[in-house]
Design a protein around this motif. Structure first.
Motif, PDB file in Angstrom:
ATOM      1  N   LYS A  63      -8.100  16.500  19.071  1.00  0.00           N
ATOM      2  CA  LYS A  63      -6.656  16.605  19.277  1.00  0.00           C
ATOM      3  C   LYS A  63      -6.002  17.349  18.114  1.00  0.00           C
ATOM      4  O   LYS A  63      -6.313  17.100  16.951  1.00  0.00           O
ATOM      5  CB  LYS A  63      -6.059  15.196  19.416  1.00  0.00           C
ATOM      6  N   SER A  64      -5.074  18.219  18.443  1.00  0.00           N
ATOM      7  CA  SER A  64      -4.347  18.978  17.438  1.00  0.00           C
ATOM      8  C   SER A  64      -3.602  18.038  16.498  1.00  0.00           C
ATOM      9  O   SER A  64      -2.958  17.082  16.930  1.00  0.00           O
ATOM     10  CB  SER A  64      -3.350  19.914  18.129  1.00  0.00           C
ATOM     11  N   GLY A  65      -3.707  18.301  15.183  1.00  0.00           N
ATOM     12  CA  GLY A  65      -3.027  17.489  14.182  1.00  0.00           C
ATOM     13  C   GLY A  65      -3.851  16.326  13.667  1.00  0.00           C
ATOM     14  O   GLY A  65      -3.408  15.583  12.810  1.00  0.00           O
ATOM     15  N   TYR A  66      -5.051  16.177  14.194  1.00  0.00           N
ATOM     16  CA  TYR A  66      -5.960  15.106  13.773  1.00  0.00           C
ATOM     17  C   TYR A  66      -7.289  15.733  13.374  1.00  0.00           C
ATOM     18  O   TYR A  66      -7.658  16.794  13.874  1.00  0.00           O
ATOM     19  CB  TYR A  66      -6.214  14.121  14.919  1.00  0.00           C
ATOM     20  N   GLN A  67      -8.010  15.047  12.494  1.00  0.00           N
ATOM     21  CA  GLN A  67      -9.332  15.516  12.097  1.00  0.00           C
ATOM     22  C   GLN A  67     -10.172  14.329  11.629  1.00  0.00           C
ATOM     23  O   GLN A  67      -9.615  13.300  11.230  1.00  0.00           O
ATOM     24  CB  GLN A  67      -9.233  16.541  10.966  1.00  0.00           C
ATOM     25  N   PRO A  68     -11.488  14.468  11.691  1.00  0.00           N
ATOM     26  CA  PRO A  68     -12.304  13.427  11.077  1.00  0.00           C
ATOM     27  C   PRO A  68     -11.881  13.291   9.615  1.00  0.00           C
ATOM     28  O   PRO A  68     -11.655  14.283   8.926  1.00  0.00           O
ATOM     29  CB  PRO A  68     -13.727  13.967  11.203  1.00  0.00           C
ATOM     30  N   ALA A  69     -11.748  12.056   9.159  1.00  0.00           N
ATOM     31  CA  ALA A  69     -11.227  11.809   7.812  1.00  0.00           C
ATOM     32  C   ALA A  69     -12.155  12.372   6.749  1.00  0.00           C
ATOM     33  O   ALA A  69     -13.354  12.116   6.778  1.00  0.00           O
ATOM     34  CB  ALA A  69     -11.048  10.317   7.593  1.00  0.00           C
ATOM     35  N   PRO A  70     -11.583  13.150   5.824  1.00  0.00           N
ATOM     36  CA  PRO A  70     -12.405  13.661   4.720  1.00  0.00           C
ATOM     37  C   PRO A  70     -13.105  12.507   4.007  1.00  0.00           C
ATOM     38  O   PRO A  70     -12.554  11.412   3.892  1.00  0.00           O
ATOM     39  CB  PRO A  70     -11.378  14.324   3.793  1.00  0.00           C
ATOM     40  N   TYR A  71     -14.296  12.742   3.565  1.00  0.00           N
ATOM     41  CA  TYR A  71     -15.145  11.803   2.848  1.00  0.00           C
ATOM     42  C   TYR A  71     -15.704  10.723   3.774  1.00  0.00           C
ATOM     43  O   TYR A  71     -16.908  10.569   3.886  1.00  0.00           O
ATOM     44  CB  TYR A  71     -14.418  11.167   1.657  1.00  0.00           C
ATOM     45  N   LEU A  72     -14.860   9.971   4.459  1.00  0.00           N
ATOM     46  CA  LEU A  72     -15.329   8.845   5.267  1.00  0.00           C
ATOM     47  C   LEU A  72     -16.138   9.295   6.478  1.00  0.00           C
ATOM     48  O   LEU A  72     -17.231   8.789   6.727  1.00  0.00           O
ATOM     49  CB  LEU A  72     -14.145   7.987   5.707  1.00  0.00           C
ATOM     50  N   ALA A  73     -15.610  10.238   7.246  1.00  0.00           N
ATOM     51  CA  ALA A  73     -16.297  10.684   8.458  1.00  0.00           C
ATOM     52  C   ALA A  73     -17.616  11.380   8.129  1.00  0.00           C
ATOM     53  O   ALA A  73     -18.583  11.283   8.880  1.00  0.00           O
ATOM     54  CB  ALA A  73     -15.396  11.593   9.278  1.00  0.00           C
ATOM     55  N   SER A  74     -17.662  12.065   6.999  1.00  0.00           N
ATOM     56  CA  SER A  74     -18.897  12.758   6.626  1.00  0.00           C
ATOM     57  C   SER A  74     -20.015  11.779   6.293  1.00  0.00           C
ATOM     58  O   SER A  74     -21.174  12.158   6.215  1.00  0.00           O
ATOM     59  CB  SER A  74     -18.651  13.703   5.451  1.00  0.00           C
ATOM     60  N   ARG A  75     -19.679  10.514   6.144  1.00  0.00           N
ATOM     61  CA  ARG A  75     -20.673   9.468   5.880  1.00  0.00           C
ATOM     62  C   ARG A  75     -20.956   8.633   7.118  1.00  0.00           C
ATOM     63  O   ARG A  75     -21.481   7.534   7.040  1.00  0.00           O
ATOM     64  CB  ARG A  75     -20.206   8.582   4.723  1.00  0.00           C
ATOM     65  N   GLY A  76     -20.564   9.161   8.273  1.00  0.00           N
ATOM     66  CA  GLY A  76     -20.856   8.499   9.536  1.00  0.00           C
ATOM     67  C   GLY A  76     -19.857   7.436   9.955  1.00  0.00           C
ATOM     68  O   GLY A  76     -20.045   6.778  10.967  1.00  0.00           O
ATOM     69  N   MET A  77     -18.797   7.263   9.196  1.00  0.00           N
ATOM     70  CA  MET A  77     -17.792   6.265   9.540  1.00  0.00           C
ATOM     71  C   MET A  77     -16.802   6.856  10.535  1.00  0.00           C
ATOM     72  O   MET A  77     -16.506   8.042  10.500  1.00  0.00           O
ATOM     73  CB  MET A  77     -17.062   5.795   8.288  1.00  0.00           C
ATOM     74  N   LYS A  78     -16.281   6.033  11.416  1.00  0.00           N
ATOM     75  CA  LYS A  78     -15.342   6.478  12.456  1.00  0.00           C
ATOM     76  C   LYS A  78     -13.906   6.345  11.948  1.00  0.00           C
ATOM     77  O   LYS A  78     -13.158   5.451  12.334  1.00  0.00           O
ATOM     78  CB  LYS A  78     -15.537   5.670  13.746  1.00  0.00           C
ATOM     79  N   TRP A  79     -13.551   7.251  11.058  1.00  0.00           N
ATOM     80  CA  TRP A  79     -12.208   7.297  10.497  1.00  0.00           C
ATOM     81  C   TRP A  79     -11.586   8.648  10.823  1.00  0.00           C
ATOM     82  O   TRP A  79     -12.249   9.684  10.749  1.00  0.00           O
ATOM     83  CB  TRP A  79     -12.245   7.097   8.986  1.00  0.00           C
ATOM     84  N   ILE A  80     -10.300   8.626  11.181  1.00  0.00           N
ATOM     85  CA  ILE A  80      -9.544   9.824  11.553  1.00  0.00           C
ATOM     86  C   ILE A  80      -8.370   9.984  10.593  1.00  0.00           C
ATOM     87  O   ILE A  80      -7.799   9.000  10.121  1.00  0.00           O
ATOM     88  CB  ILE A  80      -9.020   9.695  13.004  1.00  0.00           C
ATOM     89  N   GLN A  81      -8.003  11.232  10.358  1.00  0.00           N
ATOM     90  CA  GLN A  81      -6.807  11.518   9.566  1.00  0.00           C
ATOM     91  C   GLN A  81      -5.815  12.280  10.442  1.00  0.00           C
ATOM     92  O   GLN A  81      -6.160  13.291  11.048  1.00  0.00           O
ATOM     93  CB  GLN A  81      -7.150  12.360   8.349  1.00  0.00           C
ATOM     94  N   GLN A  82      -4.601  11.758  10.512  1.00  0.00           N
ATOM     95  CA  GLN A  82      -3.502  12.466  11.161  1.00  0.00           C
ATOM     96  C   GLN A  82      -2.812  13.252  10.057  1.00  0.00           C
ATOM     97  O   GLN A  82      -2.376  12.673   9.067  1.00  0.00           O
ATOM     98  CB  GLN A  82      -2.517  11.490  11.799  1.00  0.00           C
ATOM     99  N   PHE A  83      -2.724  14.572  10.212  1.00  0.00           N
ATOM    100  CA  PHE A  83      -2.190  15.362   9.117  1.00  0.00           C
ATOM    101  C   PHE A  83      -1.070  16.310   9.496  1.00  0.00           C
ATOM    102  O   PHE A  83      -0.376  16.816   8.630  1.00  0.00           O
ATOM    103  CB  PHE A  83      -3.316  16.163   8.439  1.00  0.00           C
TER     104      PHE A  83
END
Length: 122
Positions: A63-83
């Protein structure tokens, strides 16, 4: 949503704590575990990070305006960042933060949940 509104909303949940860490980010915890982060990075616009279910993670990743959360998602965690989303999506953000709080509190040990008065039936 402003950071002040974010802090007011996160502070409305039961037994939460707030610290400022990781480069002046507003970090909200339940039972000592992070459920939401306001800030984090050098973006000009506010950014909000939260834990999601696996299905919401995949949906929001696209979805536009959202991305896998820096640092957390790269470690396999299901965290999103709304930016970068319009202000009229504040209710949607509140939903996802509420879900993050729920997911994190359910992930606490049963003993910790009971100590905090969380997720108890009846």
């Amino acid at each position: 949503m402003t950071y002040e509104e974010f802090n007011d909303f996160c502070g409305s949940f039961k037994v939460t704590s707030h610290v400022v860490q990781w480069g002046d980010s507003h970090v909200w915890k339940v039972g000592g575990k992070v459920f939401a982060i306001g800030g984090w990075g050098k973006a000009e616009k506010p950014a909000f990070t939260f834990k999601t279910s696996e299905s919401n993670y995949h949906f929001l990743s696209e979805k536009s305006g959202y991305q896998p959360a820096p640092y957390l998602a790269s470690r396999g965690m299901k965290w999103i960042q709304q930016f970068d989303v319009p202000g009229d999506e504040d209710e949607e953000l509140k939903y996802y933060i509420t879900e993050s709080y729920r997911l994190v509190s359910l992930g606490l040990t049963k003993k910790k949940q009971k100590e905090l008065g969380l997720n108890q039936d009846g």
